[in-house]
Design a protein around this motif. Structure first.
Motif, PDB file in Angstrom:
ATOM      1  N   GLN A 148       0.794  -1.227   0.000  1.00  0.00           N
ATOM      2  CA  GLN A 148       0.000   0.000   0.000  1.00  0.00           C
ATOM      3  C   GLN A 148       0.830   1.282   0.000  1.00  0.00           C
ATOM      4  N   VAL A 149       2.029   1.262   0.592  1.00  0.00           N
ATOM      5  CA  VAL A 149       2.838   2.490   0.607  1.00  0.00           C
ATOM      6  C   VAL A 149       3.321   2.865  -0.794  1.00  0.00           C
ATOM      7  N   GLN A 150       3.171   1.944  -1.742  1.00  0.00           N
ATOM      8  CA  GLN A 150       3.581   2.236  -3.120  1.00  0.00           C
ATOM      9  C   GLN A 150       2.507   2.997  -3.897  1.00  0.00           C
ATOM     10  N   LEU A 159       3.270  13.596   6.467  1.00  0.00           N
ATOM     11  CA  LEU A 159       2.863  12.270   6.925  1.00  0.00           C
ATOM     12  C   LEU A 159       4.030  11.283   6.805  1.00  0.00           C
ATOM     13  N   GLY A 160       4.778  11.391   5.721  1.00  0.00           N
ATOM     14  CA  GLY A 160       5.965  10.548   5.571  1.00  0.00           C
ATOM     15  C   GLY A 160       6.959  10.778   6.695  1.00  0.00           C
ATOM     16  N   LEU A 161       7.146  12.036   7.078  1.00  0.00           N
ATOM     17  CA  LEU A 161       8.041  12.366   8.199  1.00  0.00           C
ATOM     18  C   LEU A 161       7.512  11.779   9.503  1.00  0.00           C
ATOM     19  N   ASP A 162       6.196  11.857   9.696  1.00  0.00           N
ATOM     20  CA  ASP A 162       5.569  11.294  10.903  1.00  0.00           C
ATOM     21  C   ASP A 162       5.811   9.786  10.998  1.00  0.00           C
ATOM     22  N   VAL A 163       5.574   9.091   9.890  1.00  0.00           N
ATOM     23  CA  VAL A 163       5.691   7.637   9.904  1.00  0.00           C
ATOM     24  C   VAL A 163       7.153   7.218  10.088  1.00  0.00           C
ATOM     25  N   LEU A 164       8.068   7.910   9.424  1.00  0.00           N
ATOM     26  CA  LEU A 164       9.484   7.595   9.622  1.00  0.00           C
ATOM     27  C   LEU A 164       9.888   7.824  11.075  1.00  0.00           C
ATOM     28  N   VAL A 219       9.503  -0.694   2.489  1.00  0.00           N
ATOM     29  CA  VAL A 219       8.591   0.263   3.128  1.00  0.00           C
ATOM     30  C   VAL A 219       9.319   1.577   3.416  1.00  0.00           C
ATOM     31  N   ILE A 220      10.542   1.497   3.946  1.00  0.00           N
ATOM     32  CA  ILE A 220      11.287   2.718   4.274  1.00  0.00           C
ATOM     33  C   ILE A 220      11.683   3.468   3.010  1.00  0.00           C
ATOM     34  N   ASP A 221      12.054   2.750   1.956  1.00  0.00           N
ATOM     35  CA  ASP A 221      12.361   3.399   0.673  1.00  0.00           C
ATOM     36  C   ASP A 221      11.146   4.172   0.152  1.00  0.00           C
ATOM     37  N   GLU A 222       9.978   3.565   0.227  1.00  0.00           N
ATOM     38  CA  GLU A 222       8.765   4.209  -0.277  1.00  0.00           C
ATOM     39  C   GLU A 222       8.385   5.413   0.589  1.00  0.00           C
ATOM     40  N   LEU A 223       8.550   5.287   1.900  1.00  0.00           N
ATOM     41  CA  LEU A 223       8.246   6.417   2.789  1.00  0.00           C
ATOM     42  C   LEU A 223       9.195   7.585   2.544  1.00  0.00           C
ATOM     43  N   THR A 224      10.428   7.267   2.182  1.00  0.00           N
ATOM     44  CA  THR A 224      11.385   8.325   1.824  1.00  0.00           C
ATOM     45  C   THR A 224      10.901   9.070   0.587  1.00  0.00           C
ATOM     46  N   ALA A 225      10.282   8.334  -0.342  1.00  0.00           N
ATOM     47  CA  ALA A 225       9.694   8.976  -1.526  1.00  0.00           C
ATOM     48  C   ALA A 225       8.528   9.872  -1.117  1.00  0.00           C
ATOM     49  N   TRP A 226       7.785   9.493  -0.087  1.00  0.00           N
ATOM     50  CA  TRP A 226       6.712  10.361   0.426  1.00  0.00           C
ATOM     51  C   TRP A 226       7.300  11.678   0.916  1.00  0.00           C
ATOM     52  N   VAL A 227       8.411  11.595   1.637  1.00  0.00           N
ATOM     53  CA  VAL A 227       9.065  12.801   2.157  1.00  0.00           C
ATOM     54  C   VAL A 227       9.450  13.728   1.009  1.00  0.00           C
ATOM     55  N   ASN A 228       9.800  13.140  -0.120  1.00  0.00           N
ATOM     56  CA  ASN A 228      10.181  13.927  -1.302  1.00  0.00           C
ATOM     57  C   ASN A 228       8.980  14.456  -2.088  1.00  0.00           C
ATOM     58  N   GLY A 242      -1.102   6.046   5.456  1.00  0.00           N
ATOM     59  CA  GLY A 242      -0.170   6.618   6.431  1.00  0.00           C
ATOM     60  C   GLY A 242      -0.727   6.593   7.842  1.00  0.00           C
ATOM     61  N   GLN A 243      -2.011   6.951   7.983  1.00  0.00           N
ATOM     62  CA  GLN A 243      -2.639   6.918   9.301  1.00  0.00           C
ATOM     63  C   GLN A 243      -2.747   5.478   9.812  1.00  0.00           C
ATOM     64  N   GLU A 244      -3.076   4.563   8.918  1.00  0.00           N
ATOM     65  CA  GLU A 244      -3.154   3.150   9.313  1.00  0.00           C
ATOM     66  C   GLU A 244      -1.787   2.649   9.783  1.00  0.00           C
ATOM     67  N   LEU A 245      -0.749   3.073   9.089  1.00  0.00           N
ATOM     68  CA  LEU A 245       0.603   2.630   9.432  1.00  0.00           C
ATOM     69  C   LEU A 245       1.043   3.208  10.774  1.00  0.00           C
ATOM     70  N   LEU A 246       0.661   4.453  11.053  1.00  0.00           N
ATOM     71  CA  LEU A 246       0.967   5.049  12.359  1.00  0.00           C
ATOM     72  C   LEU A 246       0.299   4.265  13.489  1.00  0.00           C
ATOM     73  N   GLU A 247      -0.953   3.873  13.273  1.00  0.00           N
ATOM     74  CA  GLU A 247      -1.666   3.088  14.279  1.00  0.00           C
ATOM     75  C   GLU A 247      -1.014   1.726  14.469  1.00  0.00           C
ATOM     76  N   TYR A 248      -0.602   1.123  13.371  1.00  0.00           N
ATOM     77  CA  TYR A 248       0.062  -0.183  13.403  1.00  0.00           C
ATOM     78  C   TYR A 248       1.368  -0.104  14.201  1.00  0.00           C
ATOM     79  N   LEU A 249       2.179   0.913  13.914  1.00  0.00           N
ATOM     80  CA  LEU A 249       3.467   1.062  14.589  1.00  0.00           C
ATOM     81  C   LEU A 249       3.300   1.415  16.065  1.00  0.00           C
ATOM     82  N   GLY A 250       2.197   2.071  16.376  1.00  0.00           N
ATOM     83  CA  GLY A 250       1.941   2.469  17.760  1.00  0.00           C
ATOM     84  C   GLY A 250       1.479   1.327  18.647  1.00  0.00           C
TER      85      GLY A 250
END
Length: 229
Positions: A11-13, A68-73, A50-59, A24-32
C-alpha cells in the motif's frame, strides 16, 4: 484479519494522495501497537521497501504527504531505535532537502526527525558526518536549516557534558561531537550569498562558543576570520 507488513509494503507504493493519507494513518496506528506490529522486522527486504517508499513520500511535492511521511518515519525510529541506523543514509538527504521547504511546518518537522535520529538511532557525530553536505546545498533554506540544526543539536538537553564532550581536541568519550570538524563549514557560510544563511552561521558559531569557549575564537583566528568580526 488486521493489516500487517505485507499489506503496508504493497500500500505504501500507492501514488494517489488520498490513498497515501489513509495508509499513512493506518501505518501510524500499526506502529503504535507493538503487539499488533510484531511482524515489523520479520522480513528485512520488506522493511527496506517500506522505508524506501516512505522516503519517496518525504520527497513528495504535496506537503501533506511529506509531513505524513516524516511522521511515519519518526514512528519507525521510535520502534527500531538503533536498528534504524542502516537507513540513515537513505533518509538523510531527503531530510536536508525538506529543511529547505517553503513551508515552516515541513522544515521544522524535518529538523525534528534529524534530532530524533541523533537521540535514538545513532551518535550525533555519525549523523553530522553525513549531514555536513547540507552546508553546500543549492537551496539557501537548506543551508540555513543545517546551521539552525546545529544550534538545536547543541541545545538538546540529552547532550549534556555527561553524555558528549563539546570540544575541539579532547576525546574522553567514545563518540564525542567534534565541533572542530563543523566550524570550517560555518566559516564558509559566513560569506554565503544569502543573508539568512550568514545570520544562521553566526548564530551557530555563537552557540558553539557557549559550549567550548575561547578555543573557538583562537580557531577562527587561525582560519583567517578578522579579529574584529
Amino acid at each position: 484479519e488486521p493489516a500487517g507488513m505485507d499489506y503496508f509494503c504493497e500500500q505504501v507504493q500507492q501514488k494517489d494522495v488520498g490513498r497515501r493519507m489513509q495508509v499513512g494513518q493506518e501505518l501510524l496506528e500499526y506502529l503504535g501497537d507493538p503487539a499488533r506490529s510484531s511482524d515489523l522486522e520479520q522480513d528485512q527486504q520488506r522493511l527496506d521497501k517500506v522505508i524506501d517508499e516512505l522516503t519517496a513520500w518525504v520527497n513528495s511535492s504535496n506537503f501533506k504527504v511529506a509531513l505524513l511521511g516524516l511522521d511515519v518515519l519518526g514512528a519507525l525510529v521510535d520502534r527500531l531505535s538503533g536498528r534504524f541506523k542502516p537507513y540513515i543514509g537513505t533518509v538523510l538527504l531527503p531530510l536536508i532537502d525538506r529543511m529547505g521547504d517553503a513551508k515552516d511546518q515541513v522544515r521544522e518537522q524535518a529538523q525534528n526527525l534529524i534530532l530524533k535520529l541523533m537521540c535514538e538511532a545513532a551518535p550525533p557525530m555519525y549523523i553530522w558526518e553525513r549531514l555536513a553536505v547540507g552546508f553546500k546545498h543549492k537551496n539557501y533554506r537548506s543551508r540555513e536549516g543545517v546551521c539552525l540544526c546545529l544550534v538545536a543539536t547543541l541545545n538538546i538537553q540529552k547532550f549534556t557534558s555527561a553524555k558528549i564532550i563539546f570540544c575541539f581536541f579532547l576525546k574522553k568519550y567514545a563518540q564525542p561531537l567534534i565541533l572542530s570538524k563543523l566550524v570550517p563549514h560555518l566559516c564558509i557560510a559566513f560569506g554565503d550569498s544569502n543573508s539568512q544563511v550568514r545570520d544562521a552561521a553566526i548564530l551557530a558559531i555563537v552557540e558553539v562558543y557557549r559550549h567550548v569557549g575561547e578555543k573557538v575564537r583562537i580557531d577562527l583566528t587561525k582560519r583567517g576570520i578578522p579579529p574584529g568580526r
